[in-house]
Motif scaffolding. Structure first.
Motif, PDB file in Angstrom:
ATOM      1  N   VAL A 149       0.851  -1.189   0.000  1.00  0.00           N
ATOM      2  CA  VAL A 149       0.000   0.000   0.000  1.00  0.00           C
ATOM      3  C   VAL A 149       0.886   1.239   0.000  1.00  0.00           C
ATOM      4  O   VAL A 149       2.075   1.168   0.303  1.00  0.00           O
ATOM      5  N   LYS A 150       0.287   2.363  -0.347  1.00  0.00           N
ATOM      6  CA  LYS A 150       0.961   3.656  -0.225  1.00  0.00           C
ATOM      7  C   LYS A 150       0.115   4.546   0.661  1.00  0.00           C
ATOM      8  O   LYS A 150      -1.079   4.734   0.404  1.00  0.00           O
ATOM      9  N   ILE A 151       0.743   5.076   1.702  1.00  0.00           N
ATOM     10  CA  ILE A 151       0.049   5.956   2.631  1.00  0.00           C
ATOM     11  C   ILE A 151       0.892   7.204   2.828  1.00  0.00           C
ATOM     12  O   ILE A 151       2.068   7.118   3.190  1.00  0.00           O
ATOM     13  N   ARG A 152       0.295   8.361   2.556  1.00  0.00           N
ATOM     14  CA  ARG A 152       0.982   9.661   2.662  1.00  0.00           C
ATOM     15  C   ARG A 152       2.288   9.654   1.879  1.00  0.00           C
ATOM     16  O   ARG A 152       3.280  10.251   2.279  1.00  0.00           O
ATOM     17  N   GLY A 153       2.292   8.916   0.751  1.00  0.00           N
ATOM     18  CA  GLY A 153       3.450   8.902  -0.124  1.00  0.00           C
ATOM     19  C   GLY A 153       4.458   7.814   0.179  1.00  0.00           C
ATOM     20  O   GLY A 153       5.355   7.569  -0.622  1.00  0.00           O
ATOM     21  N   TYR A 154       4.332   7.150   1.317  1.00  0.00           N
ATOM     22  CA  TYR A 154       5.287   6.107   1.696  1.00  0.00           C
ATOM     23  C   TYR A 154       4.811   4.750   1.203  1.00  0.00           C
ATOM     24  O   TYR A 154       3.643   4.386   1.373  1.00  0.00           O
ATOM     25  N   ARG A 155       5.708   4.014   0.611  1.00  0.00           N
ATOM     26  CA  ARG A 155       5.401   2.665   0.142  1.00  0.00           C
ATOM     27  C   ARG A 155       5.577   1.694   1.303  1.00  0.00           C
ATOM     28  O   ARG A 155       6.634   1.644   1.932  1.00  0.00           O
ATOM     29  N   ILE A 156       4.543   0.912   1.574  1.00  0.00           N
ATOM     30  CA  ILE A 156       4.524   0.048   2.760  1.00  0.00           C
ATOM     31  C   ILE A 156       4.144  -1.369   2.368  1.00  0.00           C
ATOM     32  O   ILE A 156       3.120  -1.585   1.714  1.00  0.00           O
ATOM     33  N   GLU A 157       4.975  -2.315   2.760  1.00  0.00           N
ATOM     34  CA  GLU A 157       4.631  -3.736   2.643  1.00  0.00           C
ATOM     35  C   GLU A 157       3.981  -4.153   3.959  1.00  0.00           C
ATOM     36  O   GLU A 157       4.626  -4.135   5.014  1.00  0.00           O
ATOM     37  N   THR A 158       2.693  -4.505   3.905  1.00  0.00           N
ATOM     38  CA  THR A 158       2.006  -4.861   5.150  1.00  0.00           C
ATOM     39  C   THR A 158       2.644  -6.075   5.809  1.00  0.00           C
ATOM     40  O   THR A 158       2.553  -6.248   7.025  1.00  0.00           O
ATOM     41  N   GLY A 159       3.321  -6.939   5.011  1.00  0.00           N
ATOM     42  CA  GLY A 159       3.988  -8.107   5.583  1.00  0.00           C
ATOM     43  C   GLY A 159       5.066  -7.731   6.574  1.00  0.00           C
ATOM     44  O   GLY A 159       5.309  -8.451   7.556  1.00  0.00           O
ATOM     45  N   GLU A 160       5.722  -6.590   6.363  1.00  0.00           N
ATOM     46  CA  GLU A 160       6.761  -6.163   7.300  1.00  0.00           C
ATOM     47  C   GLU A 160       6.152  -5.814   8.654  1.00  0.00           C
ATOM     48  O   GLU A 160       6.712  -6.121   9.709  1.00  0.00           O
ATOM     49  N   ILE A 161       4.973  -5.178   8.638  1.00  0.00           N
ATOM     50  CA  ILE A 161       4.298  -4.830   9.892  1.00  0.00           C
ATOM     51  C   ILE A 161       3.777  -6.098  10.571  1.00  0.00           C
ATOM     52  O   ILE A 161       3.865  -6.248  11.799  1.00  0.00           O
ATOM     53  N   GLU A 162       3.226  -7.020   9.781  1.00  0.00           N
ATOM     54  CA  GLU A 162       2.716  -8.275  10.350  1.00  0.00           C
ATOM     55  C   GLU A 162       3.832  -9.070  11.021  1.00  0.00           C
ATOM     56  O   GLU A 162       3.644  -9.618  12.116  1.00  0.00           O
ATOM     57  N   ASN A 163       4.998  -9.115  10.387  1.00  0.00           N
ATOM     58  CA  ASN A 163       6.137  -9.820  10.988  1.00  0.00           C
ATOM     59  C   ASN A 163       6.541  -9.175  12.302  1.00  0.00           C
ATOM     60  O   ASN A 163       6.865  -9.860  13.280  1.00  0.00           O
ATOM     61  N   ALA A 164       6.535  -7.834  12.330  1.00  0.00           N
ATOM     62  CA  ALA A 164       6.910  -7.129  13.556  1.00  0.00           C
ATOM     63  C   ALA A 164       5.904  -7.403  14.675  1.00  0.00           C
ATOM     64  O   ALA A 164       6.283  -7.610  15.832  1.00  0.00           O
TER      65      ALA A 164
END
Length: 734
Positions: free
Chosen positions: A524-539
């Motif tokens: 996803v992209k939020i406020r211009g930042y590219r984010i892989e939700t998998g990285e947050i899920e792993n954390a």
């Protein structure tokens, strides 16, 4: 059947295929009755979205297409018919080939998709490095203002003097060699500009590191990139003490080649760790050849440097003015967080570039305060980095009446941005859409391919792939990921190209522009930042109390996005606890705004998370960790109403933390502006950070308030002031 009923579609299916292969009846005569086949008649109403009718007549197969004119144009149906005919011919010629390998596009259509749509005005590739182009401006106008940072203004000669000393210091004192990587972890001041140019002139490539990142993430980026030197405030202090010892002459280029690295920028990674994208000098040279050839201004370019230097659009914001003799305006965090100060700063700008979320706040502030006349000097508005609402384009055209609006698109792997859709100043055309990202830049080719890397027809959705001079080198230390995303594809006879698979979905429109259609994965992209939700899920799943987690994105009516985390935990956890835990490893923009705790995640029959069945976050919001306390006076009631509107939540207590409720840097700007309007104050955004709950913020306002100054009556004010001591006692007790 428990089917969803709708007047707009058939409940069972949308497409029907009919084969009439019965023998044609001859004329039958019985007594005085004659029976014969009735001629084909036209039916004015389509029974389904699409109906394909096939009729066998002897050794021929006749076909017709019936279509819903509310959904399809005649040209689309005609293309379908041509594709069907081409496909049947291919089946006959190659009966043993898998369907996916059969070509159903005609030669003329393939030439249009692969060649004509990429045939933009010619652009000569440039081999000059950005440092060469900067030095050219230093020679042309040494005394012109190059960088403005607060009260500091540096000319081109002054910037170049310091840049050269940094380059010589890096080579001689720090032992930096061509090909080395140098980390830059400094705040957005004139020294950020000097550091970036100094690293490039030393022959090294720079690795931007945001000082606000968690230390664990910073340590990983430094270790993964194997930075030879880290330029931070401590390094700069040492350099400034010794800079007089080093030459201010332009250093030799060490025979740098266009294929050498210019910078490595880290983006979110699905594996749980960020990944570094390697951008070469030739990528930058071609990008700025496009910018300087197609987007020169009438007046010298004055452009705000707004973005974090760890976000690749910062390269565009920094170098665009410096390569054409303009001025870079450094915007620090305090200026950016205060819309009044921010708009004051922008009154001198000619080019502006930022993300849709910021433009939404900016346009609203300008239109609500009738400031349109202050921005007549703005010539170009660049907007990209996230999905763009059509209504936002309309508001921008009203806020900046004399400016072109350029919608841009491009991942870091394609070098900053690789398309542009230009809207002339004035009223927008009726078909203006924020999802239309335009045509490719010069020397850049875009292809829209299916899952088998075959071109898709006009109007059909596929994956956007990038080729040409914008194509970067790949991922640092990630050969497997590079091989997966950077591939070589044979698109047609005599056309085999290396390209990057973006994972973005799009389709060609008839005029040769591209419409963005979303993602093929969970990025996803939020406020211009590219984010892989998998990285947050792993954390999240690394937390001792959490068994499983899934992160999705939620979008409100205005198009603003936020991350929502759903967790299954063996014990009760609070939002404050999870935010603090994630903040140790993830940057602030990757910490979800909302958290939902479930007994179990809903699963599909094959065992995957059924994201469609995840409950709305409003229905199952987790505890923030604070005891609910209702408002006790009119000031707090007003503030609760404002918070509920900004945060889109109900039952907000006066001790709830703004950020634990889903607040972020953009929402706090909206909240503070609404509070100022309601109370007749000039509260700064910094006070919103300092007092993150309603009780503290209301107390601050009440102590500062003078009776009769705002819309609060003297009687109400007396009542409010009498509650301050009680508030303090309750807060101390809690």
């Amino acid at each position: 059947l428990p089917l969803q009923r709708s007047m707009s579609r058939s409940p069972l299916f949308d497409v029907m295929v009919v084969l009439q292969n019965n023998e044609q009846a001859a004329t039958i005569t019985a007594d005085r009755l004659s029976i014969s086949a009735y001629p084909e008649m036209e039916i004015p109403v389509s029974k389904f979205d699409l109906v394909f009718n096939f009729v066998e007549l002897g050794d021929e197969l006749h076909a017709s297409i019936e279509y819903n004119t509310d959904l399809y144009e005649q040209a689309t149906a005609e293309r379908m018919a041509a594709h069907l005919q081409q496909l049947m011919s291919a089946v006959i010629e190659h009966p043993s080939e898998p369907i996916a390998r059969l070509d159903y596009l005609g030669e003329e259509e393939k030439r249009q998709l692969l060649v004509s749509f990429n045939d933009v005005p010619p652009l000569q590739p440039r081999t000059l490095l950005v440092t060469d182009l900067f030095e050219e401006q230093v020679r042309k106008q040494p005394g012109a203002p190059a960088v403005v940072a607060g009260e500091t203004t540096l000319s081109y000669a002054e910037v170049n003097d310091k840049v050269n000393r940094v380059a010589h210091y890096l080579r001689n004192a720090s032992g930096v060699k061509p090909g080395d990587l140098v980390g830059i972890k400094v705040d957005r001041t004139e020294w950020m500009v000097i550091s970036i140019l100094g690293v490039l002139k030393s022959g090294a490539a720079y690795v931007p590191i945001d000082p606000e990142y968690p230390q664990e993430r910073i340590d990983y980026m430094i270790a993964d990139s194997n930075c030879r030197v880290l330029v931070d405030e401590e390094w700069l202090n040492t350099f400034r003490e010794q800079m007089h010892l080093y030459s201010n002459a332009n250093p030799s280029s060490f025979d740098l080649q266009p294929s050498d690295l210019a910078y490595v920028i880290y983006t979110s990674g699905s594996t749980g760790q960020p990944k570094g994208v390697m951008v070469r000098h030739c990528n930058l040279s071609n990008f700025f050849a496009n910018v300087l050839d197609r987007h020169t201004g009438k007046a010298p370019v004055v452009m705000p440097f707004i973005a974090s230097h760890a976000f690749d659009i910062s390269v565009f914001q920094l170098f665009t003015p410096l390569l054409c003799g303009g001025t870079s305006l450094m915007v620090n965090r305090e200026q950016f967080q205060d819309m009044s100060r921010f708009t004051d700063l922008l009154t001198g700008a000619t080019f502006i570039d930022t993300v849709p979320g910021v433009y939404h706040l900016l346009a609203n502030h300008i239109l609500e305060n009738k400031l349109e006349g202050y921005f007549r000097e703005v010539e170009k508005i660049f907007i990209g980095g996230d999905a763009i609402a059509d209504s936002l384009l309309l508001r921008l055209s009203k806020a900046f009446t004399g400016a072109e609006i350029i919608v841009t698109y491009g991942p870091t792997e394609g070098t900053i941005f690789c398309t542009g859709q230009v809207y002339a100043p004035g009223a927008l055309p009726a078909d203006a859409k924020g999802s239309v990202i335009g045509r490719p830049l010069g020397n850049v080719s875009l292809y829209i391919l299916d899952a088998h890397q075959r071109p898709v027809p006009l109007g059909v959705e596929g994956e956007i792939c990038i080729a040409g001079y914008g194509l970067t080198k790949g991922y640092l230390n990630r050969p497997e990921l590079t091989a997966e995303k950077f591939i070589r594809v044979r698109l047609a006879e005599g056309l085999e190209v290396p390209l990057y698979r973006t994972g973005d979905m799009g389709r060609w429109l008839p005029g040769g522009t591209i419409e963005f259609r979303g993602r093929s994965d969970d990025q996803v992209k939020i406020r211009g930042y590219r984010i892989e939700t998998g990285e947050i899920e792993n954390a999240l799943q690394a937390h001792a109390a959490i068994d499983s987690a899934v992160v999705t994105v939620r979008q409100n009516a205005e198009g603003e996005k936020e991350l929502v985390a759903y967790i299954v935990s063996r014990e009760e956890v609070t939002v404050a606890t999870l935010r603090a835990y994630l903040g140790e490893t993830l940057p602030h923009y990757m910490v979800p705004g909302r958290f939902v705790q479930l007994n179990e995640l809903p699963l599909t029959p094959n065992g995957k998370v059924d994201r469609k069945k995840l409950p709305a976050p409003e229905e199952t919001a987790m505890s923030t960790g604070s005891t609910y306390m209702p408002s006790r006076n009119r000031a707090e009631e007003r503030m609760v109403t404002i918070w509920e509107e900004v945060l889109e939540r109900k039952d907000i207590g006066i001790q709830d933390n703004f950020f634990d409720l889903g607040g972020n840097s953009l929402k706090i700007i909206r909240m503070v502006e609404a509070v100022n309007a309601a109370f007749g104050k000039n509260l700064s955004v910094m006070m919103g950070f300092k007092y993150p709950n309603i009780a503290e913020l209301a107390e601050f306002l009440l102590l500062e308030e003078q009776p009769g100054e705002s819309g609060v009556s003297d009687a109400d004010m007396e009542t409010d002031i009498n509650t301050v001591d009680e508030t303090l006692q309750i807060l101390n007790t809690e």
